[in-house]
Design a protein around this motif. Sequence first.
Motif, PDB file in Angstrom:
ATOM      1  N   GLN A  64       0.861  -1.183   0.000  1.00 39.13           N
ATOM      2  CA  GLN A  64       0.000   0.000   0.000  1.00 39.13           C
ATOM      3  C   GLN A  64       0.899   1.236   0.000  1.00 39.13           C
ATOM      4  O   GLN A  64       1.585   1.506   0.975  1.00 39.13           O
ATOM      5  CB  GLN A  64      -0.910  -0.019   1.242  1.00 39.13           C
ATOM      6  CG  GLN A  64      -1.739   1.237   1.447  1.00 39.13           C
ATOM      7  CD  GLN A  64      -2.719   1.484   0.316  1.00 39.13           C
ATOM      8  OE1 GLN A  64      -3.237   0.553  -0.291  1.00 39.13           O
ATOM      9  NE2 GLN A  64      -2.947   2.749   0.001  1.00 39.13           N
ATOM     10  N   GLY A  65       0.866   1.987  -1.107  1.00 42.39           N
ATOM     11  CA  GLY A  65       1.858   3.038  -1.295  1.00 42.39           C
ATOM     12  C   GLY A  65       1.427   4.436  -0.885  1.00 42.39           C
ATOM     13  O   GLY A  65       2.227   5.363  -0.954  1.00 42.39           O
ATOM     14  N   PHE A  66       0.164   4.610  -0.505  1.00 41.54           N
ATOM     15  CA  PHE A  66      -0.291   5.953  -0.112  1.00 41.54           C
ATOM     16  C   PHE A  66      -1.128   5.852   1.160  1.00 41.54           C
ATOM     17  O   PHE A  66      -1.662   4.782   1.471  1.00 41.54           O
ATOM     18  CB  PHE A  66      -1.097   6.624  -1.234  1.00 41.54           C
ATOM     19  CG  PHE A  66      -2.334   5.864  -1.649  1.00 41.54           C
ATOM     20  CD1 PHE A  66      -3.570   6.134  -1.074  1.00 41.54           C
ATOM     21  CD2 PHE A  66      -2.268   4.868  -2.630  1.00 41.54           C
ATOM     22  CE1 PHE A  66      -4.713   5.433  -1.454  1.00 41.54           C
ATOM     23  CE2 PHE A  66      -3.412   4.165  -3.017  1.00 41.54           C
ATOM     24  CZ  PHE A  66      -4.627   4.454  -2.428  1.00 41.54           C
ATOM     25  N   PRO A 100      -4.083   5.720   3.330  1.00 42.38           N
ATOM     26  CA  PRO A 100      -5.512   5.492   3.041  1.00 42.38           C
ATOM     27  C   PRO A 100      -6.392   6.618   3.587  1.00 42.38           C
ATOM     28  O   PRO A 100      -6.025   7.287   4.559  1.00 42.38           O
ATOM     29  CB  PRO A 100      -5.809   4.175   3.771  1.00 42.38           C
ATOM     30  CG  PRO A 100      -4.482   3.503   3.939  1.00 42.38           C
ATOM     31  CD  PRO A 100      -3.493   4.633   4.135  1.00 42.38           C
ATOM     32  N   ASN A 101      -7.551   6.809   2.958  1.00 43.75           N
ATOM     33  CA  ASN A 101      -8.517   7.823   3.419  1.00 43.75           C
ATOM     34  C   ASN A 101      -9.012   7.493   4.830  1.00 43.75           C
ATOM     35  O   ASN A 101      -9.244   6.334   5.152  1.00 43.75           O
ATOM     36  CB  ASN A 101      -9.744   7.852   2.489  1.00 43.75           C
ATOM     37  CG  ASN A 101      -9.438   8.474   1.148  1.00 43.75           C
ATOM     38  OD1 ASN A 101      -8.420   9.130   0.955  1.00 43.75           O
ATOM     39  ND2 ASN A 101     -10.324   8.251   0.187  1.00 43.75           N
ATOM     40  N   PRO A 138     -12.253   8.642   7.440  1.00 50.31           N
ATOM     41  CA  PRO A 138     -12.402   7.220   7.629  1.00 50.31           C
ATOM     42  C   PRO A 138     -12.387   6.505   6.272  1.00 50.31           C
ATOM     43  O   PRO A 138     -12.475   7.189   5.270  1.00 50.31           O
ATOM     44  CB  PRO A 138     -13.783   7.115   8.298  1.00 50.31           C
ATOM     45  CG  PRO A 138     -14.543   8.303   7.760  1.00 50.31           C
ATOM     46  CD  PRO A 138     -13.511   9.363   7.581  1.00 50.31           C
ATOM     47  N   PRO A 139     -12.261   5.213   6.215  1.00 50.33           N
ATOM     48  CA  PRO A 139     -12.361   4.280   7.339  1.00 50.33           C
ATOM     49  C   PRO A 139     -11.016   4.016   8.042  1.00 50.33           C
ATOM     50  O   PRO A 139     -11.012   3.440   9.119  1.00 50.33           O
ATOM     51  CB  PRO A 139     -12.848   2.986   6.677  1.00 50.33           C
ATOM     52  CG  PRO A 139     -12.268   3.043   5.294  1.00 50.33           C
ATOM     53  CD  PRO A 139     -12.257   4.495   4.914  1.00 50.33           C
ATOM     54  N   TYR A 140      -9.888   4.468   7.453  1.00 47.37           N
ATOM     55  CA  TYR A 140      -8.590   4.130   8.048  1.00 47.37           C
ATOM     56  C   TYR A 140      -8.398   4.842   9.375  1.00 47.37           C
ATOM     57  O   TYR A 140      -8.750   6.023   9.506  1.00 47.37           O
ATOM     58  CB  TYR A 140      -7.477   4.525   7.075  1.00 47.37           C
ATOM     59  CG  TYR A 140      -6.096   4.082   7.491  1.00 47.37           C
ATOM     60  CD1 TYR A 140      -5.820   2.736   7.740  1.00 47.37           C
ATOM     61  CD2 TYR A 140      -5.057   5.000   7.640  1.00 47.37           C
ATOM     62  CE1 TYR A 140      -4.559   2.322   8.111  1.00 47.37           C
ATOM     63  CE2 TYR A 140      -3.779   4.593   8.003  1.00 47.37           C
ATOM     64  CZ  TYR A 140      -3.540   3.251   8.242  1.00 47.37           C
ATOM     65  OH  TYR A 140      -2.286   2.847   8.607  1.00 47.37           O
TER      66      TYR A 140
END
Lengths: 380, 146
Positions: free
Chosen positions: B68-70, B72-73, B75-77
């Motif tokens: 995973q290179g960026f 994450p948004n 939510p949900p992250y």
Amino acid sequence: MDVAIIGIGIHPFGRTEGVSGLEQGVHAARGALKDAGLEWTDMEFAYGGSSAAGNADAMVSKLGLTGLQFINVSNGCATGGSALQSAYMAIQSGMFDIGMAVGFDKHPRGAFTVNPQAGGLGKWYGDIGMALTPQFFGMKIQRYMHEYGISEDALVRVAVKNYKNGAKNPNAWRRIPFSYEDVASSQMVCHPLRKYMFCSPAEGACAMLLCRADKAKQYASKPVFLKAVAVKTRQFGSFEVFSQSQALNRAPAPTAQAAAAAFEMAGTGPEDIDVAQLQDTESGAELMHMAENGFCEDGDQEKWLREGHTEIDGKLPVNTDGGCMANGEPVGASGLRQVYEICLQLRGEAEQRQVPNNPKTGYTHVYGAPGLSGVTIMTN
Amino acid sequence: MASVANQVPIAEGLFTWPSNDPRLLGSKCRDCGVVTFPAQSGCPACCGEATETIELERRGKLWTWTIQGFLPNRPPYEGPETPETFKPFGVGYVELPGQVRVEARLKTEDPAKLRIGMDMALVVEKYVERDGKDVIAYFFQPADET
Ligand SMILES: [Zn+2]
């Protein structure tokens, strides 16, 4: 009862500041009516949808309150395809003679935001950083490349082709071709997939007018006939987006099921298709979908790309309008954009990107979360 | 090591907790034997309704992976990073022998160290600190690093 597409309309894809998704849908709807020389008052029904830009039936306040049956469709990445299938069934059943399928969207910039709970997943799945579609695409193509000996070269070639085609499409978003080097050196997003191998969320709208095939010539000099429309969902054992676990056995992807159903319905096979639009959420998706739809064997894709078989002048042109990569992904509109492009190609109106030798049979394919696929086959 | 009282699992029922030897929890269909993770009430293979919760294997083989290179948004992250501190992280499916392939965060983010078919081992440990407590999650890491 056969079904014909007698009018097509589009709002340019990409980013249109100050114009809502719904207004883009209205623009596309009016374009489709004009194309067929018809009025909104002639429509007996409509099916429409968007995923992030509101209810399609709100369009009636702008198009006119005629009292027609308007049903909102919400089916993830297959929303546009499902609207088309619903319209197809409405006419095929004999209930209606003429109506519209419409799809539009307007997504915020950046990656799609997912609500894990709405998809039946635990909150923890998003919390820990696994509710991202690019991860699935990275993992699926990683495994596929391992199993079939495909190299990164093939991933780059798909993207270069699609941007090249997009540059010839006045309604596309990205109309500047990227070089092989541009794509191959772009930022790694989800290994092995790089930035320019992905489509991005965007905006746009498409509309189609459908009628009984026996009345098509009244409205259109060049009607396009829908020979098959199929939507399938995942079965146990296929590798799908947002799977917390996977079965040990392998089963055909929903794409393979939808393709088989569509070919059977149309009484044709992959060898009969002259031009195809295949879901290209990213390069790996187009590669795998070439085989899942039955156009080539698993592992033959790299050779196909090197020999240019999927170029506009190749034996099976794929994503002649630039696909999702060059047009962006307005979820509600993408499936209908594919149909729009096939209609142009079968009408001989695709101008700079026209497939040579009068293509007669076209094919569209969408795939999306949480593991569903829609396929159509059209003839002129 | 923090006391168990100060630790909460990221979700109930994902793994045995508290435990000195935590295991992922899945469900096994009493009719057809198919295993799913997390545990669930129905069987996705045979449509049966009778499943039992079982402990899953601790070791397996890496079936596929990505990085995973960026960031994450949210939510949900809800991970601890900021755009400045974010570092790519690994995600993959680990095939647990005779059971199921489980999706998991990986404890390595170096593509050079990941290889389809390599042996992986379960790690259950702190993911993030939240409300003064350690949130415990599951990961897999190359077996030769455990
Ligand atoms: Zn079962």
